[in-house]
Design an enzyme around this catalytic site. Structure first.
Site, PDB file in Angstrom:
ATOM      1  CE  LYS A 239      -0.384  -0.012   5.051  1.00  0.00           C
ATOM      2  NZ  LYS A 239      -1.283   0.010   6.216  1.00  0.00           N
TER       3      LYS A 239
ATOM      4  CE1 TYR B 132      12.878  31.985   4.896  1.00  0.00           C
ATOM      5  CE2 TYR B 132      13.023  29.617   4.556  1.00  0.00           C
ATOM      6  CZ  TYR B 132      12.771  30.886   4.074  1.00  0.00           C
ATOM      7  OH  TYR B 132      12.416  31.059   2.762  1.00  0.00           O
TER       8      TYR B 132
END
Length: 347
Positions: free
Chosen positions: A33, A242
């Site tokens: 999956k 940042y």
């Protein structure tokens, strides 16, 4: 080329499946999956079929289409989410086997696809998918008369071998399926490792195929090399990235590499993991941003073209530990921008 390179060893996946199959006292399927846990469902399922897998498990009907296209007719493809509204045509045309989760799904399946194969999923305590004991008791005779291909449940705590829930669920599963002449399945990777009492007729390993815990004997499957775009020298007191979350405390050589949280490298790894140049660790400094990561390469005399995030020194579970998550999330989050190279790809 600037894109990072993700190397996927399909032979390692096949070898991990074979190891888990040897541990299983039953037939062994494979859970593929989420696009083969992020590594490419078509490539993964084909290699597993070559290794001997004949039963495959996906989460959604839509995922089953990719597996059927890759494998052709023959292998059985089971759908954990069962028979959802609107799925009948795909289930019929693709020859999928829905794992029925409720009386409502059972009625839908019988009405829209009479005679089409199906399985049953039972809730033995995880309280996520599957019929409740009373619900199962009410429809059991009708369901069994139609000849389900499989009856399954799922363990909640298989990665904790001593957890009482494991034995409780196995006992509940036996009670709910007593007298059913139908193949049964309870164990995924963790359940295989718990031993024969959990194997029943079919095991369906998932994360262990892809090199993840709790299968500690798994061969590593993925390597991820991030290209260096630029290097620069910082003086003490200069910040990086940042919000200036890291400030150089000494003269520092900095490398900026081409990858970030858009590629599945979680922001929680900011200032909190390591890249590698051969055997030399290079710590991440500053924030992981969307496309870029900054790395302290002061320990290197020469900066290579790429630095390794996943490989010999750091697997998916080690990286997950640094990120405060699990290896499943690292694997399934690997982004679409990587240049993917498959080793062991057979035609």
């Amino acid at each position: 080329m600037v894109a990072a390179r993700l190397t996927i060893d399909l032979n390692a996946i096949a070898a991990n499946w074979q190891r888990l199959a040897r541990l299983s006292r039953s037939e062994t399927g494979a859970t593929v999956k989420a696009d083969g846990y992020g590594l490419g469902a078509a490539q993964v399922s084909r290699r597993l079929a070559q290794a001997g897998a004949r039963k495959f498990f996906v989460a959604l009907t839509e995922e089953g289409a990719a597996i059927r296209q890759a494998l052709g007719n023959g292998p059985e493809i089971y759908v954990y989410s069962g028979h959802m509204a609107g799925d009948a045509q795909s289930i019929r045309n693709l020859g999928l086997i829905p794992l029925i989760n409720s009386a409502e799904q059972l009625a839908r399946h019988f009405e829209s696809l009479p005679g089409h194969p199906f399985g049953i999923q039972l809730n033995t305590g995880m309280n996520r998918l599957g019929m409740e004991p009373r619900e199962w008791a009410a429809v059991r005779d009708i369901a069994l008369q139609a000849g389900p291909a499989l009856i399954m449940s799922h363990l909640a705590c298989a990665d904790e071998p001593d957890h009482l829930m494991n034995t409780q669920q196995a006992d509940t599963f036996r009670t709910m399926t007593e007298g059913c002449a139908v193949p049964r399945s309870l164990a995924a990777t963790g359940g295989v490792l718990l031993g024969p009492a959990f194997h029943f007729d079919l095991t369906r390993p998932g994360v262990g195929l892809y090199g993840g815990a709790p299968f500690m004997d798994a061969y590593p499957v993925v390597e991820l090399a991030l290209p260096v775009i630029q290097t620069r020298d910082l003086e003490p007191g200069e910040p990086v990235g940042y919000n200036c979350t890291w400030v150089a405390g000494r003269p520092t050589r900095l490398a900026t590499v081409a990858a970030g949280y858009a590629d599945g490298i979680l922001r929680s790894l900011s200032n909190n993991t390591t890249l590698w140049a051969g055997d030399t660790p290079c710590p991440v400094v500053g924030r992981v941003s969307m496309d870029l990561i900054t790395v302290d390469v002061s320990a290197l005399s020469d900066v290579p073209e790429t630095l390794e995030l996943l490989g010999a020194h750091q697997g998916v579970d080690e990286l997950a530990r640094d990120a405060g998550t699990i290896g499943y999330e690292i694997l399934t989050g690997l982004g679409a921008r990587y240049r993917r190279r498959y080793e062991g790809l057979r035609t």
